[in-house]
Enzyme design. Structure first.
Site, PDB file in Angstrom:
ATOM      1  N   LYS A  41       0.940   4.137  -2.906  1.00  0.00           N
ATOM      2  CA  LYS A  41       0.577   5.517  -2.609  1.00  0.00           C
ATOM      3  C   LYS A  41       1.739   6.475  -2.873  1.00  0.00           C
ATOM      4  O   LYS A  41       1.517   7.633  -3.253  1.00  0.00           O
ATOM      5  CB  LYS A  41       0.104   5.629  -1.155  1.00  0.00           C
ATOM      6  CG  LYS A  41      -1.246   4.969  -0.892  1.00  0.00           C
ATOM      7  CD  LYS A  41      -2.332   5.526  -1.790  1.00  0.00           C
ATOM      8  CE  LYS A  41      -3.722   5.070  -1.369  1.00  0.00           C
ATOM      9  NZ  LYS A  41      -4.780   5.577  -2.282  1.00  0.00           N
ATOM     10  N   TYR A  80       0.831  -1.207   0.000  1.00  0.00           N
ATOM     11  CA  TYR A  80       0.000   0.000   0.000  1.00  0.00           C
ATOM     12  C   TYR A  80       0.868   1.261   0.000  1.00  0.00           C
ATOM     13  O   TYR A  80       0.607   2.207  -0.744  1.00  0.00           O
ATOM     14  CB  TYR A  80      -0.900  -0.045   1.228  1.00  0.00           C
ATOM     15  CG  TYR A  80      -1.827   1.129   1.403  1.00  0.00           C
ATOM     16  CD1 TYR A  80      -2.975   1.251   0.631  1.00  0.00           C
ATOM     17  CD2 TYR A  80      -1.580   2.086   2.378  1.00  0.00           C
ATOM     18  CE1 TYR A  80      -3.849   2.316   0.825  1.00  0.00           C
ATOM     19  CE2 TYR A  80      -2.436   3.152   2.575  1.00  0.00           C
ATOM     20  CZ  TYR A  80      -3.578   3.257   1.794  1.00  0.00           C
ATOM     21  OH  TYR A  80      -4.436   4.320   1.987  1.00  0.00           O
TER      22      TYR A  80
END
Length: 303
Positions: A175, A171
């Site tokens: 991002k 993640y």
């Protein structure tokens, strides 16, 4: 409806719940016609039993707004192209794209499977790239036809992408990649009348409500700092013509706080003026680190 987005057409991905839903409702309240995208999957990306996008469309229409549902997978070329086509076929234009869709598969690095890495990078990073690519192609064509748009893109990064987050290597990488994509897109697309910015929000969503249950719980009274609706006013403004001149920026937002993030900037520096030996380089680094600000991943990101 009148408002700062009156007459604009806005597409929001992952808009069936949480932040995306809040954004869609807020845009509609400011006069936008909204394409509500949601694949209707669970937290891990597997298909769900209902159509959350249709429910949000019903909410918007019940309040007097205009909206249409889109259930395509925006992490595929066909799904991303159909998102743009839905806006054009339904409303004849596309003015703002909000990339928001995503899910989690949290693991410590030694337990992180390749499939979990690929799935999260696919939805978050590829799911930003493909809608942006197809929207940008439309806006470029408009510019070449003499109709330069006042287009806006708002991407969704995270504190995990800015600082790292333990247990979220996939993640965090996705991002962080979204920030890089935002900066490149802002530079490349300016000639076509497109502004591209990113937000790093902290809010209560399906992804955060379980992982950070204590900090995300709504208070019984007073200001609900983690309500996703707190993030949407900034997104709506960035998606409107009122934000003219603002591009290539990342904004951290939580509750009533908005911060302009300034990214990587030079810190303490040493220059020998010649090649270092390994021992000299190491000694210089240790001295520089004594002067530098602390840096490292956080134990759990808020979005």
């Amino acid at each position: 409806m009148s408002g700062i987005c009156h007459g604009r057409v806005v597409a929001v991905t992952g808009a069936g719940r949480g932040l995306g839903r809040a954004h869609a409702l807020a845009f509609a309240a400011e006069g936008a016609r909204v394409v509500v995208n949601d694949l209707g999957v669970g937290l891990d990306g597997t298909p769900g039993p209902d159509s959350p996008a249709a429910r949000v469309v019903a909410e918007i229409r019940a309040a007097g707004g205009e909206a249409v549902a889109h259930g395509g997978d925006i992490a595929t070329g066909a799904g991303a192209a159909s998102l743009v086509a839905t806006a054009l076929d339904t409303y004849g234009r596309l003015d703002t794209l909000v990339n928001n869709a995503g899910f989690l598969r949290d693991r410590m690095l030694v337990n992180l499977d390749e499939d979990d890495w690929d799935a999260v990078l696919r939805v978050h990073l590829k799911g930003h790239f493909l809608p942006l690519k197809h929207a940008a192609a439309h806006w470029r064509a408009e510019t070449k036809a003499g109709r330069t748009p006042e287009a806006r893109v708002i991407n969704t990064s995270s504190g995990a992408g800015l600082l790292g987050s333990v247990g979220q290597g996939n993640y965090s990488a996705a991002k962080a990649g979204i920030v890089g994509l935002t900066l490149v897109a802002a530079a490349e697309l300016a000639r076509y009348g497109v502004q591209v910015n990113a937000i790093a929000p902290a809010a209560r969503t399906r992804m955060t409500a379980q992982t950070f249950a204590t900090t995300m719980t709504a208070p019984p009274t007073g200001f609900d700092t983690m309500a996703p609706e707190n993030v949407s006013p900034l997104v709506v403004w960035l998606g409107s013509t009122a934000s003219t001149g603002v591009t290539g920026r990342v904004f951290e937002t939580e509750g009533g706080r908005i911060t302009v993030m300034e990214g990587w900037s030079p810190g303490p520096t040493a220059d020998k003026g010649a090649r270092w030996t390994p021992e000299e380089a190491g000694g210089a680094v240790l001295k520089l680190l004594e002067e530098a600000q602390p840096q490292g991943p956080v134990y759990g990101a808020a979005s």
